[in-house]
Design a protein around this motif. Structure first.
Motif, PDB file in Angstrom:
ATOM      1  N   UNK A 105      22.435  32.973  46.518  1.00  0.00           N
ATOM      2  CA  UNK A 105      23.623  33.233  47.329  1.00  0.00           C
ATOM      3  C   UNK A 105      23.381  32.752  48.750  1.00  0.00           C
ATOM      4  N   UNK A 106      24.391  32.125  49.334  1.00  0.00           N
ATOM      5  CA  UNK A 106      24.253  31.628  50.699  1.00  0.00           C
ATOM      6  C   UNK A 106      24.150  32.809  51.655  1.00  0.00           C
ATOM      7  N   UNK A 107      23.109  32.834  52.506  1.00  0.00           N
ATOM      8  CA  UNK A 107      22.966  33.967  53.426  1.00  0.00           C
ATOM      9  C   UNK A 107      23.984  33.913  54.565  1.00  0.00           C
ATOM     10  N   UNK A 108      24.147  35.062  55.201  1.00  0.00           N
ATOM     11  CA  UNK A 108      25.032  35.159  56.360  1.00  0.00           C
ATOM     12  C   UNK A 108      24.439  34.360  57.512  1.00  0.00           C
ATOM     13  N   UNK A 148      29.747  34.017  50.858  1.00  0.00           N
ATOM     14  CA  UNK A 148      29.958  34.401  49.470  1.00  0.00           C
ATOM     15  C   UNK A 148      29.621  33.321  48.464  1.00  0.00           C
ATOM     16  N   UNK A 149      29.416  32.108  48.906  1.00  0.00           N
ATOM     17  CA  UNK A 149      29.184  30.994  47.989  1.00  0.00           C
ATOM     18  C   UNK A 149      27.793  31.050  47.386  1.00  0.00           C
ATOM     19  N   UNK A 150      27.666  30.501  46.195  1.00  0.00           N
ATOM     20  CA  UNK A 150      26.372  30.354  45.536  1.00  0.00           C
ATOM     21  C   UNK A 150      25.926  28.914  45.686  1.00  0.00           C
ATOM     22  N   UNK A 151      24.654  28.699  45.997  1.00  0.00           N
ATOM     23  CA  UNK A 151      24.108  27.363  46.223  1.00  0.00           C
ATOM     24  C   UNK A 151      23.147  26.986  45.109  1.00  0.00           C
ATOM     25  N   UNK A 152      23.157  25.717  44.753  1.00  0.00           N
ATOM     26  CA  UNK A 152      22.173  25.150  43.838  1.00  0.00           C
ATOM     27  C   UNK A 152      21.414  24.106  44.626  1.00  0.00           C
ATOM     28  N   UNK A 153      20.103  24.319  44.788  1.00  0.00           N
ATOM     29  CA  UNK A 153      19.258  23.421  45.569  1.00  0.00           C
ATOM     30  C   UNK A 153      17.997  23.104  44.771  1.00  0.00           C
ATOM     31  N   UNK A 154      17.381  21.989  45.088  1.00  0.00           N
ATOM     32  CA  UNK A 154      16.117  21.600  44.473  1.00  0.00           C
ATOM     33  C   UNK A 154      15.000  21.732  45.489  1.00  0.00           C
ATOM     34  N   UNK A 155      13.847  22.129  44.995  1.00  0.00           N
ATOM     35  CA  UNK A 155      12.655  22.137  45.841  1.00  0.00           C
ATOM     36  C   UNK A 155      12.205  20.693  46.024  1.00  0.00           C
ATOM     37  N   UNK A 182      22.725  19.873  47.931  1.00  0.00           N
ATOM     38  CA  UNK A 182      23.077  21.281  48.085  1.00  0.00           C
ATOM     39  C   UNK A 182      24.497  21.442  47.553  1.00  0.00           C
ATOM     40  N   UNK A 183      24.614  21.993  46.348  1.00  0.00           N
ATOM     41  CA  UNK A 183      25.915  22.153  45.704  1.00  0.00           C
ATOM     42  C   UNK A 183      26.382  23.592  45.843  1.00  0.00           C
ATOM     43  N   UNK A 184      27.664  23.783  46.165  1.00  0.00           N
ATOM     44  CA  UNK A 184      28.235  25.122  46.331  1.00  0.00           C
ATOM     45  C   UNK A 184      29.128  25.459  45.144  1.00  0.00           C
ATOM     46  N   UNK A 185      29.030  26.732  44.695  1.00  0.00           N
ATOM     47  CA  UNK A 185      29.821  27.218  43.578  1.00  0.00           C
ATOM     48  C   UNK A 185      30.390  28.584  43.944  1.00  0.00           C
ATOM     49  N   UNK A 244      18.421  36.727  42.927  1.00  0.00           N
ATOM     50  CA  UNK A 244      19.452  37.727  43.135  1.00  0.00           C
ATOM     51  C   UNK A 244      19.611  38.000  44.625  1.00  0.00           C
ATOM     52  N   UNK A 245      20.843  38.213  45.076  1.00  0.00           N
ATOM     53  CA  UNK A 245      21.049  38.479  46.507  1.00  0.00           C
ATOM     54  C   UNK A 245      20.467  39.828  46.891  1.00  0.00           C
TER      55      UNK A 245
END
Length: 108
Positions: A12-15, A26-33, A57-60, A81-82
């Motif tokens: 989850x994208x932090x504040x 509120x967005x969820x991010x998909x990132x690669x190391x 960096x993809x947002x869902x 998990x957030x």
């Protein structure tokens, strides 16, 4: 490390630390190391690598959407998990310091 062995991280994208509001958190991010360590460019001295997945960096809107996207591409992933947010913290405003009829004294 090969490109196929990289693990996508879904979280989850932090504040934002720059503002007190929670807009965009509120967005969820998909990132690669990063798949390879960064090296200094001999000409400019700037760090960089040939791994372009580290820039993705993809947002869902939901974690399920991010998981479905990763599974449809055959990517390995882990879901973070957030952190839990305490509900008993009352937000405060600077203007409350000058409110008429406040309970405690205010002094310098």
């Amino acid at each position: 490390m090969s490109r196929d062995s990289q693990i996508a991280r879904i979280h989850r994208q932090p504040k934002s630390a720059m503002q007190s509001g929670r807009a965009g958190a509120g967005a969820w991010l998909l990132e690669f190391a990063p798949g390879e360590p960064k090296q200094l460019d001999p000409m400019t001295g700037w760090p960089g690598s040939g791994d372009t997945r580290a820039q993705v960096k993809l947002r869902f809107p939901t974690a399920e959407a991010a998981i479905a996207y990763a599974e449809s591409r055959g990517w390995r992933y882990e879901v973070a998990q957030p952190p839990t947010v305490r509900a008993d913290i009352k937000p405060k405003a600077y203007a409350d310091n000058f409110k008429f009829g406040r309970g405690e004294n205010w002094s310098h």
